[in-house]
Design a protein around this motif. Structure first.
Motif, mmCIF file in Angstrom:
data_model
loop_
_atom_site.group_PDB
_atom_site.id
_atom_site.type_symbol
_atom_site.label_atom_id
_atom_site.label_comp_id
_atom_site.label_asym_id
_atom_site.label_seq_id
_atom_site.Cartn_x
_atom_site.Cartn_y
_atom_site.Cartn_z
ATOM 1 N N ILE A 208 138.117 -42.467 3.297
ATOM 2 C CA ILE A 208 137.313 -43.218 2.340
ATOM 3 C C ILE A 208 137.594 -42.603 0.976
ATOM 4 O O ILE A 208 137.397 -41.400 0.778
ATOM 5 C CB ILE A 208 135.805 -43.146 2.661
ATOM 6 C CG1 ILE A 208 135.515 -43.715 4.047
ATOM 7 C CG2 ILE A 208 134.996 -43.891 1.581
ATOM 8 C CD1 ILE A 208 134.079 -43.513 4.511
ATOM 9 N N LEU A 209 138.071 -43.419 0.060
ATOM 10 C CA LEU A 209 138.302 -42.972 -1.308
ATOM 11 C C LEU A 209 137.132 -43.463 -2.139
ATOM 12 O O LEU A 209 136.896 -44.671 -2.232
ATOM 13 C CB LEU A 209 139.620 -43.528 -1.841
ATOM 14 C CG LEU A 209 139.992 -43.107 -3.262
ATOM 15 C CD1 LEU A 209 140.214 -41.592 -3.361
ATOM 16 C CD2 LEU A 209 141.221 -43.858 -3.742
ATOM 17 N N VAL A 210 136.410 -42.519 -2.722
ATOM 18 C CA VAL A 210 135.234 -42.838 -3.525
ATOM 19 C C VAL A 210 135.593 -42.618 -4.988
ATOM 20 O O VAL A 210 136.077 -41.544 -5.355
ATOM 21 C CB VAL A 210 134.031 -41.947 -3.138
ATOM 22 C CG1 VAL A 210 132.804 -42.318 -3.951
ATOM 23 C CG2 VAL A 210 133.748 -42.040 -1.641
ATOM 24 N N GLY A 211 135.373 -43.646 -5.801
ATOM 25 C CA GLY A 211 135.699 -43.503 -7.212
ATOM 26 C C GLY A 211 135.241 -44.711 -8.001
ATOM 27 O O GLY A 211 134.624 -45.624 -7.464
ATOM 28 N N SER A 212 135.560 -44.707 -9.252
ATOM 29 C CA SER A 212 135.248 -45.811 -10.152
ATOM 30 C C SER A 212 136.487 -46.700 -10.259
ATOM 31 O O SER A 212 137.592 -46.187 -10.441
ATOM 32 C CB SER A 212 134.867 -45.232 -11.515
ATOM 33 O OG SER A 212 134.885 -46.222 -12.499
ATOM 34 N N ALA A 213 136.309 -48.004 -10.139
ATOM 35 C CA ALA A 213 137.463 -48.912 -10.203
ATOM 36 C C ALA A 213 138.270 -48.747 -11.492
ATOM 37 O O ALA A 213 139.497 -48.763 -11.449
ATOM 38 C CB ALA A 213 137.015 -50.354 -10.011
ATOM 39 N N PRO A 214 137.643 -48.577 -12.674
ATOM 40 C CA PRO A 214 138.459 -48.422 -13.882
ATOM 41 C C PRO A 214 139.124 -47.049 -14.041
ATOM 42 O O PRO A 214 140.082 -46.930 -14.793
ATOM 43 C CB PRO A 214 137.454 -48.625 -15.030
ATOM 44 C CG PRO A 214 136.251 -49.226 -14.419
ATOM 45 C CD PRO A 214 136.239 -48.796 -12.995
#
Length: 194
Positions: free
Chosen positions: A4-10
């Motif tokens: 699972i990669l957790v981050g902000s789309a931008p």
């Protein structure tokens, strides 16, 4: 194996991992780190309060370069030379300078017209890294699609998206971005489309 990669789309740091993980099964969990719930989730995942975070069967891995190295060791994406590592460091310097400017001006309301040593240093950092990258953009390596290119692409495209610095709109940068813009994964990870 469940990633699972957790981050902000931008985020350019998140995006470069989404690009390199194109053919690696994973779930992308987008967080809005500027909202209370997203900020709370990030704080619970990473004590440095930074995105992205990779969860490998629940085990967290912090920092986009560390995550890449971790995945590269497991999946053998590409051999990393000192030259490539230097290019990554330069791209990360550009991204860090841009993020600092974005947070200071766009999110904290700092007056960009007022002299501020920290902000001036970040703008200088962006300019210096850009100038250092210009000769590379004219090489055959800039046409390759690997983690270095993905990182540099993510840095410039994010700076253009957020209108961080004029260098993101220069002709050589436009040519470089256009070279890779039609890739499926580039279109799918473009924050303008989310």
């Amino acid at each position: 194996m469940t990633y699972i990669l957790v981050g902000s789309a931008p985020s350019p740091f998140t995006r470069r991992l989404r690009l390199v993980m194109e053919n690696t099964p994973h779930e992308f969990r987008a967080l809005n780190i500027y909202e209370a719930s997203g900020a709370a989730e990030l704080k619970a995942l990473n004590p440095t309060n930074q995105i992205p975070v990779l969860l490998d069967n629940g085990k967290p891995v912090f920092d986009s370069r560390v995550i890449f190295n971790y995945l590269n060791e497991k999946h053998q994406f590409e051999a990393m030379t000192v030259e490539k590592q230097n290019l990554l460091t330069v791209a990360e310097g550009m991204m860090n300078g841009g993020v600092a400017k974005f947070l200071l001006i766009n999110k904290s309301g700092v007056d960009a017209a007022k002299p501020m040593m920290y902000l001036d240093r970040q703008l200088e950092r962006i300019q210096n890294t850009h100038e250092w990258l210009m000769p590379w953009m004219k090489t055959a390596a800039a046409k390759d699609w690997n983690f270095v290119t993905m990182s540099i692409y993510s840095a410039y495209d994010w700076m253009r998206f957020r209108d961080i610095h004029p260098v993101a709109h220069e002709g050589a940068v436009s040519n470089f971005l256009q070279l890779h813009a039609d890739r499926d994964v580039v279109r799918k990870t473009d924050a303008r489309n989310s």
